[in-house]
Structure formats: C-alpha cells, structure tokens
Design an enzyme around this catalytic site. Structure first.
Site, PDB file in Angstrom:
ATOM      1  N   HIS A  15       0.822  -1.235   0.144  1.00  0.00           N
ATOM      2  CA  HIS A  15      -0.030   0.034  -0.113  1.00  0.00           C
ATOM      3  C   HIS A  15       0.874   1.186  -0.090  1.00  0.00           C
ATOM      4  O   HIS A  15       0.579   2.301   0.709  1.00  0.00           O
ATOM      5  CB  HIS A  15      -0.973  -0.134   1.361  1.00  0.00           C
TER       6      HIS A  15
HETATM    7  C1  LIG Z   1       0.394  -7.967  -4.601  1.00  0.00           C
HETATM    8  C2  LIG Z   1      -0.577  -6.633  -4.416  1.00  0.00           C
HETATM    9  C3  LIG Z   1      -1.690  -7.017  -3.660  1.00  0.00           C
HETATM   10  C4  LIG Z   1      -2.494  -6.035  -3.304  1.00  0.00           C
HETATM   11  N1  LIG Z   1      -3.611  -6.507  -2.676  1.00  0.00           N
HETATM   12  C5  LIG Z   1      -4.659  -5.467  -2.688  1.00  0.00           C
HETATM   13  C6  LIG Z   1      -5.962  -5.852  -2.126  1.00  0.00           C
HETATM   14  O1  LIG Z   1      -6.490  -6.878  -1.635  1.00  0.00           O
HETATM   15  N2  LIG Z   1      -6.787  -4.533  -1.652  1.00  0.00           N
HETATM   16  C7  LIG Z   1      -6.527  -3.321  -2.087  1.00  0.00           C
HETATM   17  O2  LIG Z   1      -7.339  -2.577  -1.811  1.00  0.00           O
HETATM   18  N3  LIG Z   1      -4.999  -3.183  -2.324  1.00  0.00           N
HETATM   19  C8  LIG Z   1      -4.351  -4.193  -2.619  1.00  0.00           C
HETATM   20  N4  LIG Z   1      -3.182  -3.801  -3.381  1.00  0.00           N
HETATM   21  C9  LIG Z   1      -2.823  -2.445  -3.465  1.00  0.00           C
HETATM   22  C10 LIG Z   1      -3.594  -1.928  -4.743  1.00  0.00           C
HETATM   23  O3  LIG Z   1      -3.968  -2.980  -5.611  1.00  0.00           O
HETATM   24  C11 LIG Z   1      -2.963  -0.661  -5.533  1.00  0.00           C
HETATM   25  O4  LIG Z   1      -2.694   0.196  -4.644  1.00  0.00           O
HETATM   26  C12 LIG Z   1      -3.819   0.113  -6.523  1.00  0.00           C
HETATM   27  O5  LIG Z   1      -4.463  -1.026  -7.387  1.00  0.00           O
HETATM   28  C13 LIG Z   1      -2.912   1.017  -7.242  1.00  0.00           C
HETATM   29  O6  LIG Z   1      -3.511   1.690  -8.255  1.00  0.00           O
HETATM   30  P1  LIG Z   1      -3.038   2.831  -9.172  1.00  0.00           P
HETATM   31  O7  LIG Z   1      -4.092   3.408 -10.369  1.00  0.00           O
HETATM   32  O8  LIG Z   1      -2.555   3.822  -7.980  1.00  0.00           O
HETATM   33  O9  LIG Z   1      -1.807   2.031  -9.823  1.00  0.00           O
HETATM   34  P2  LIG Z   1      -1.693   0.863 -10.686  1.00  0.00           P
HETATM   35  O10 LIG Z   1      -2.557  -0.116 -10.417  1.00  0.00           O
HETATM   36  O11 LIG Z   1      -0.208   0.277 -10.286  1.00  0.00           O
HETATM   37  O12 LIG Z   1      -1.462   1.304 -12.228  1.00  0.00           O
HETATM   38  C14 LIG Z   1      -0.381   1.859 -12.826  1.00  0.00           C
HETATM   39  C15 LIG Z   1      -0.237   1.265 -14.201  1.00  0.00           C
HETATM   40  O13 LIG Z   1       0.645   2.254 -14.891  1.00  0.00           O
HETATM   41  C16 LIG Z   1       1.443   1.481 -15.760  1.00  0.00           C
HETATM   42  N5  LIG Z   1       2.728   2.195 -16.293  1.00  0.00           N
HETATM   43  C17 LIG Z   1       3.621   2.348 -15.246  1.00  0.00           C
HETATM   44  N6  LIG Z   1       4.710   3.197 -15.794  1.00  0.00           N
HETATM   45  C18 LIG Z   1       4.186   3.302 -17.217  1.00  0.00           C
HETATM   46  C19 LIG Z   1       4.920   3.699 -17.997  1.00  0.00           C
HETATM   47  N7  LIG Z   1       6.005   4.270 -17.860  1.00  0.00           N
HETATM   48  N8  LIG Z   1       4.388   3.638 -19.245  1.00  0.00           N
HETATM   49  C20 LIG Z   1       3.075   3.048 -19.623  1.00  0.00           C
HETATM   50  N9  LIG Z   1       2.506   2.871 -18.070  1.00  0.00           N
HETATM   51  C21 LIG Z   1       2.850   2.757 -17.211  1.00  0.00           C
HETATM   52  C22 LIG Z   1       1.571   0.261 -15.005  1.00  0.00           C
HETATM   53  O14 LIG Z   1       1.907  -1.041 -15.881  1.00  0.00           O
HETATM   54  C23 LIG Z   1      -0.056   0.173 -14.252  1.00  0.00           C
HETATM   55  O15 LIG Z   1      -0.834  -0.549 -15.257  1.00  0.00           O
HETATM   56  C24 LIG Z   1      -2.427  -4.830  -3.531  1.00  0.00           C
HETATM   57  C25 LIG Z   1      -1.059  -4.617  -4.506  1.00  0.00           C
HETATM   58  C26 LIG Z   1      -0.178  -5.583  -4.551  1.00  0.00           C
HETATM   59  C27 LIG Z   1       0.974  -5.352  -5.399  1.00  0.00           C
END
Ligand SMILES: Cc1cc2nc3c(=O)[nH]c(=O)nc-3n(C[C@H](O)[C@H](O)[C@H](O)COP(=O)(O)OP(=O)(O)OC[C@H]3O[C@@H](n4cnc5c(N)ncnc54)[C@H](O)[C@@H]3O)c2cc1C
Length: 642
Positions: free
Chosen positions: A577
């Site tokens: 997180h």
């Molecule tokens: C193993 C794991 C288990 C988890 N379990 C839970 C859970 O059960 N419940 C919960 O609430 N949270 C959980 N979390 C945390 C939660 O899933 C994340 O905090 C949340 O999904 C993040 O969302 P986001 O939109 O901020 O980023 P992300 O979902 O990380 O999205 C970022 C996206 O940007 C893309 N990207 C990055 N750099 C580039 C680039 N240079 N060019 C193009 N694309 C790029 C990536 O590939 C990705 O698709 C978990 C996290 C992990 C890793």
C-alpha cells in the site's frame, strides 16, 4: 529429518504432473464447446460461452486480433499514462464525452484466465504482469527475505495492480479523508469522497442491500467471497466472542470483524480493465488504448512550464503523442514519480546527480509510506480439508468454476483471504473509532501453494519455507494465518532515481521499522490475534500456534515478546500500500507535489491521478481509493474543461 522430505524439484514435478492434466481436460471441454454448431447451442450453451468470455481467453484473442498500433505525432485531448485502477476509471469517464479524444497508454498487455481466477492471486507476481521491483536491502526488516530485499510487486497489464492484487475491497476511515481535507485539500473530506466511492461500486453484498454506504449500479463489482472454510466461520465467531462487533468495514464503523468484501464478479476477479475499459472500448472510437507502450518522458515547454505530450516506446520504436489539453500520470506509486523525475520535476540534488536538467524542483519521492505486516502468527487446527493446497484442486472444481460458472468453489477464494478484523491496540492515541491494526485471516500460509507461488513472489528465503511451512504442505495439515497489519506507521521511506535511463528501476527504500514503535504496534496486534484464538469457537476446532520457530529467532524463548519482535523483523511482509510519493497538499507545504486538484505544483496541464497522491497511509487497503481518485479526478477535469 529433512532427509525424508522430497526435494523442491521433486515437489515441482509432482505438481506439474497434476496441472497439465487438469488444464488438458479444461481445454478439451472448451474445444468441444466451441465446436458446437449454432443450432445445437441452447440457452445453457450460450451461458457457458458467456462464462468462458468472462474468464478471459477472449481478451487474449481479442488483443491479438486488434493490435492498436500508434501513429507517431498523433494528437489527443487527454493523454493518460497507465491503465491501473485510477487511470482506467479516469480514461473511461473522460471518454464519455464524445467530443474529447483520450489516449490511454499502458506498458503491459492484457489480462487472461490466470488473472481472473482469484485463487491464483499469489502466482501472478511471477508473471510478466508484475514490474517485479525490490526494495534496497533493509537494515531493520525483511530479514527473512533473500538479501533483506522486500518484494514490491506492481501490476504491468491493462488493469494495473487491480489485475494482480488480492481483491480486498476496503475504503478507509472517515477520519482519514477528513484529515486530508484538514491538511489543505478542499474537496477530499469523507462526505465529499463517499459519492465517488459509491459511483464506482456495484455491490452484491447480502444483508447490505439497503445500506446507504453501498451502491448497486457502478461498474466495479463488489461481493462477499462465496467460498468459506470452517476456519473462517470459527474466526469470525471467535472475534465476536472476544468482544469485537460484526461490522460492514466499508459502512458506518470500521471497528469489528467481517467476512471479506472482494472486487470479484461471480467468483472471478473484476479488475479495472474488466469493470471500466472492456465494456466501452469497442463503443468509443474517441478512447484509444495502447498496450506494450512504455512512456519514457513527459514533453514540457520549459518557458511556460506546460506539459504538451509524451514520448514512449512501442515494440522498440520511439513515438511521440501530443496533448491538446492535459497529460495525466496514472502510472502508479513508483512509476508516476519516476516519470516526473525523468522529465525534470523532482528533488534538485537527485536530478543533478543523474544529469537530468531541472524544470521544477519538487520533493517527488522524498516520502513514501507503506503498511507493513507480520506474516503470521500461523495456527494449525484439528479440521481436515479446509485449507486449500494447490495440488488438491480437482478437475471437478475447475469444471464447476469455469464451465458451470459456480462462484462458490475454492477457485474463487481470493488467495485464501476470508475475513478481516479492525482493532485498536492499548497503545493507540487515536480516537475510539479509528483502528490502528488489522488482522487479515487467511486460510493457509506459504504452504498453501506448496512453495511454488507466494514464497517466490515475496522473496522469502528457502530456509523460512523449509523450516516453518514445508511439513504443513507435505502433511496437508489444515492451518490458517492471521496477518497483522499496522495502519499508521511512523517509519517513512523514499524513492529516487539511480540514473536517467527510463528503463532502469527506481531505487526504493521503504525504511520499514526505522521507528521502533511500529514494531511494538505489530507486537500488540500479534497478542490480540493470540487472544482471539483462545476463544471457544477457535478452541473448538483445536486452533493452536504453529510450533515452528522462525529461523533467526530460535535463540529467543518461543512466543516471548522478544521472540515476536525478532519475528516481526524477519517475516516482514508488505501488503503493498505504498503511498505519498507524489503527495497531495497545498503548495505552501514543502512535502507536497500536487495540489488538491492533483495538478503538479508550478506546472501547467499536468496532473498525477493515482495512489501516489495519497498524503498519509489510510486505514485501508488502497485499491478502492485508487478508483475513487480516478472518478474524482474525472469530475474535476470535466468541470474545468467543459
Ligand atoms: C500483490 C498486491 C496485492 C494487493 N492487494 C490489495 C488488495 O487486496 N486490496 C487493495 O485494496 N489493495 C491491494 N493492493 C494495492 C492496490 O492494488 C494498489 O494500491 C492499487 O491498485 C494501485 O492503483 P493505481 O491506479 O495507483 O496504480 P497501478 O494499478 O499500479 O497502475 C499503474 C499502471 O501504470 C502502468 N505504467 C507504469 N509506468 C508506465 C509507463 N512508464 N508507461 C506506461 N504505463 C505505465 C502500469 O503498468 C500500471 O498498469 C495490492 C497490491 C499488490 C502489489
């Protein structure tokens, strides 16, 4: 004793001989189904085809059939970088306006059957859908990991981390958001963010049909996990016996115990891609999604400090897209700060050291918080057949899950997570209704996948598995683990760039447990978990502490306070997180990077919309908040440009 145990390679070959047979049967069934003529397809067959579609084969075929090849120098109104929870929801909402063109650029590919099968969550970290980051070696934590490096997975696929996470749906405490607002972020109080949480949600939660805290018409499906073990029932009952109320932790009060609410639909993962992109991508020519496209730099007009496009690589070729209105970074908590810094926005010292010309000095990556956990304690029970071991999954269950669409088989278990309890420790200084510890009840442990998934994903040393968990797997002994997580840590980490190569990993030092106090909170949480297991409901199934000392802590009296402190620093396990690397707050606060409208301080036409903006660790897992941030940003952008 170990001489009698099979070697790892023997274990692998045992499992491998099971799996292809199961997969083969599954594929044969699918083939038979697809060979059915249209006339022979009744309602039942159409339902089956629908099941298959939901499972994700079609995603892969669809992607292969329609590769979206970028055209260099294309113009869009909005460029969204990253298709995670925040980026997907944002791009989907912005493209509701047919007058606006939106390019969504994602570094990964498309999810498939493995992502969609909840029980496989632990395996996804070993696939190309994980960026696969590791921390720098930790001095005070992760002693149980190879080279003291904590594993820091992140999704690299359409859907981002929502496609590889554990699917727990959890929003946070009213006081979290009121705190954000009080810190100079108007519009982010609980009352103001709740409508956005609701906007995302399509709840199928029995007993909460009329709750004002749940919505039933949003894109993201939320349901209780339908498969339940006797151990989960006993844990929930024991928690109540210990004095905790039953609660809806996304409702009026978090405090208490509940079966887990999950981002699944009919027992399959419901990711950001499945919820927000898949239903609209064919209907909206103004939404262009590019996969395997990795953004390397934001284009900035230095005179006006305006972002006007991005550079990216697609299949080893460089491209440039231009944005008429805004560039929006939704690349996640590690990659959004990385992209800002590669583009000259960040701490002056770091950028100077790696030779990136400074455009705007800001404390990007200077702060990073996370929720650290203790992977345990683990308890064995007198039950049988309640813990899911991968090799015990039967062909009948696979058929029932995939073809009959049965949402209640063990395949819909979200990596074994069954229930959550939100507690307060004695040492907490926080108000009564603000928990500081969560117990995550998991049927199983590192033994559930017999050492083939979670251990590797988390970078645990082989010794930890061999000495603590291997016998559980061999004996298929029922057991469960109570992961203890601290919500409000004092330890603060950071992230920076080692060089200016956009393909290099960012350096990440979470500094877990530099604040001694964080260990004491987890110790209190462990004691609370032990108390719950003493309650009649868990005693009835013979719950007792797994009597295997943690390697490296054997010299301490088993289960003494010092033993647990050692265990906390050894079985240190993040729940991923990480937040605050592009912290939200007023420009007057020198620790912040974006303002309450998520605009980068001092810059024009550039926002960050993802979990990196969350200013302090919430009392929650972070996926629900990512969707909320995407939805709220869409509204802010709409009202500004309409
Ligand atoms: C193993 C794991 C288990 C988890 N379990 C839970 C859970 O059960 N419940 C919960 O609430 N949270 C959980 N979390 C945390 C939660 O899933 C994340 O905090 C949340 O999904 C993040 O969302 P986001 O939109 O901020 O980023 P992300 O979902 O990380 O999205 C970022 C996206 O940007 C893309 N990207 C990055 N750099 C580039 C680039 N240079 N060019 C193009 N694309 C790029 C990536 O590939 C990705 O698709 C978990 C996290 C992990 C890793």
């Amino acid at each position: 004793m170990t001489a009698h145990l099979p070697t790892i390679s023997q274990m692998h070959s045992t499992q491998i001989s099971h799996l292809p047979l199961q997969l083969l049967v599954l594929l044969l069934l699918l083939l038979l189904l697809l060979l059915c003529t249209d006339e022979s397809r009744g309602d039942a067959t159409s339902r089956l085809l629908d099941q298959i579609n939901q499972v994700g084969f079609v995603n892969v075929l669809d992607q292969a059939a329609r590769p979206n090849v970028p055209k260099d120098l294309s113009n869009y109104d909005f460029i969204v970088v990253g298709a995670g929870a925040a980026g997907s929801s944002l791009a989907a909402r912005l493209s509701e306006n047919p007058q606006w063109s939106v390019a969504l650029i994602e570094a990964g590919g498309v999810e498939n059957i493995a992502h969609n099968t909840p029980v496989l969550a632990g395996y996804l970290q070993q696939t190309a859908s994980n960026w696969g980051y590791r921390s720098v070696p930790q001095k005070l934590s992760c002693y149980g990991m190879n080279n003291h490096e904590c594993s820091l997975p992140r999704g690299k696929v359409l859907g981002g981390t929502s496609s590889i996470n554990y699917m727990i749906y959890n929003r946070g405490n009213r006081r979290d958001f009121d705190g954000w607002a009080a810190a100079g972020n108007p519009g982010w109080s609980y009352e103001e963010v709740l409508p956005y949480f609701l906007r995302t949600e399509n709840a199928q939660l029995q007993g909460l049909e009329y709750s004002p805290y749940h919505n039933h018409s949003g894109p993201l499906s939320v349901e209780y996990v339908r498969y339940r073990s006797q151990m989960a029932d006993a844990f929930v009952k024991a928690s109540v016996e210990s004095g905790l109320p039953r609660t809806d932790y996304n409702g009026e009060s978090q405090f208490g115990v509940s079966y887990v609410q999950a981002t699944t639909r009919n027992g399959r993962r419901h990711s950001a891609y499945a919820a927000y992109l898949k239903p609209v991508r064919d209907l909206r020519p103004n939404l262009q999604i590019f996969t395997f496209a990795r953004v390397t730099r934001i284009l900035i007009d230095e005179a006006t400090k305006s972002a006007y496009g991005v550079e990216f690589n697609h299949k080893n070729k460089p491209y440039t897209f231009k944005a008429r209105k805004e560039v929006i970074l939704s690349a996640g908590t590690f990659n959004s700060p990385q992209l800002l810094m590669l583009s000259g926005i960040g701490p002056e010292d770091n950028l100077k050291a790696i030779g990136v010309p400074l455009v705007q000095p800001l404390p990007v990556g200077k702060r990073m918080y996370d929720h650290m956990c203790h992977f345990g304690p683990t308890f064995v029970t007198n039950t049988t057949g309640q813990t899911t071991f991968t090799s015990t999954i039967t062909i009948a269950e696979i058929v029932s899950h995939f073809l009959a669409g049965n949402p209640a088989t063990r395949l819909s278990s979200i990596g074994g997570v069954e229930a959550l309890a939100f507690l307060k420790t004695q040492r907490s200084q926080l108000p009564k209704d603000w928990p500081d510890i969560e117990l995550i009840m998991v049927t199983g442990s590192l033994a559930s996948d017999e050492g083939t998934g979670l251990k590797l994903g988390a970078n645990f040393k082989q010794e930890i598995y061999d000495k603590m968990f291997r016998d559980l797997a061999l004996a298929q002994q029922d057991h469960f683990t109570l992961l203890v997580m601290q919500f409000h840590p004092q330890s603060v980490g950071r992230l920076w760039l080692r060089d200016r190569n956009p393909l290099s990993w960012p350096m990440i030092d979470p500094k877990y447990f530099v604040a001694e106090e964080d260990v004491e909170y987890l110790l209190d949480g462990i004691k609370a978990s032990l108390r719950i297991t003493q309650m009649p409901a868990l005693q009835k199934i013979g719950a007792r502490l797994l009597n295997r000392p943690v390697p490296g802590c054997e010299h301490l009296q088993f289960a003494s306070d010092d033993y647990w402190r050692c265990s906390i620093r050894t079985l240190s396990y993040t729940l991923h997180h990480q937040v605050a690397t592009c912290r939200m707050g007023p420009e007057s606060d020198p620790t912040t990077v974006v303002n309450h409208q998520l605009k980068v301080h001092g810059m024009r036409r550039l926002r960050v919309v993802d979990t990196s903006v969350i200013p302090v660790p919430p009392t929650a897992h972070t996926n629900a908040a990512a969707f909320m941030i995407g939805e709220k940003a869409a509204d802010m952008i709409r009202s500004e440009w309409s």
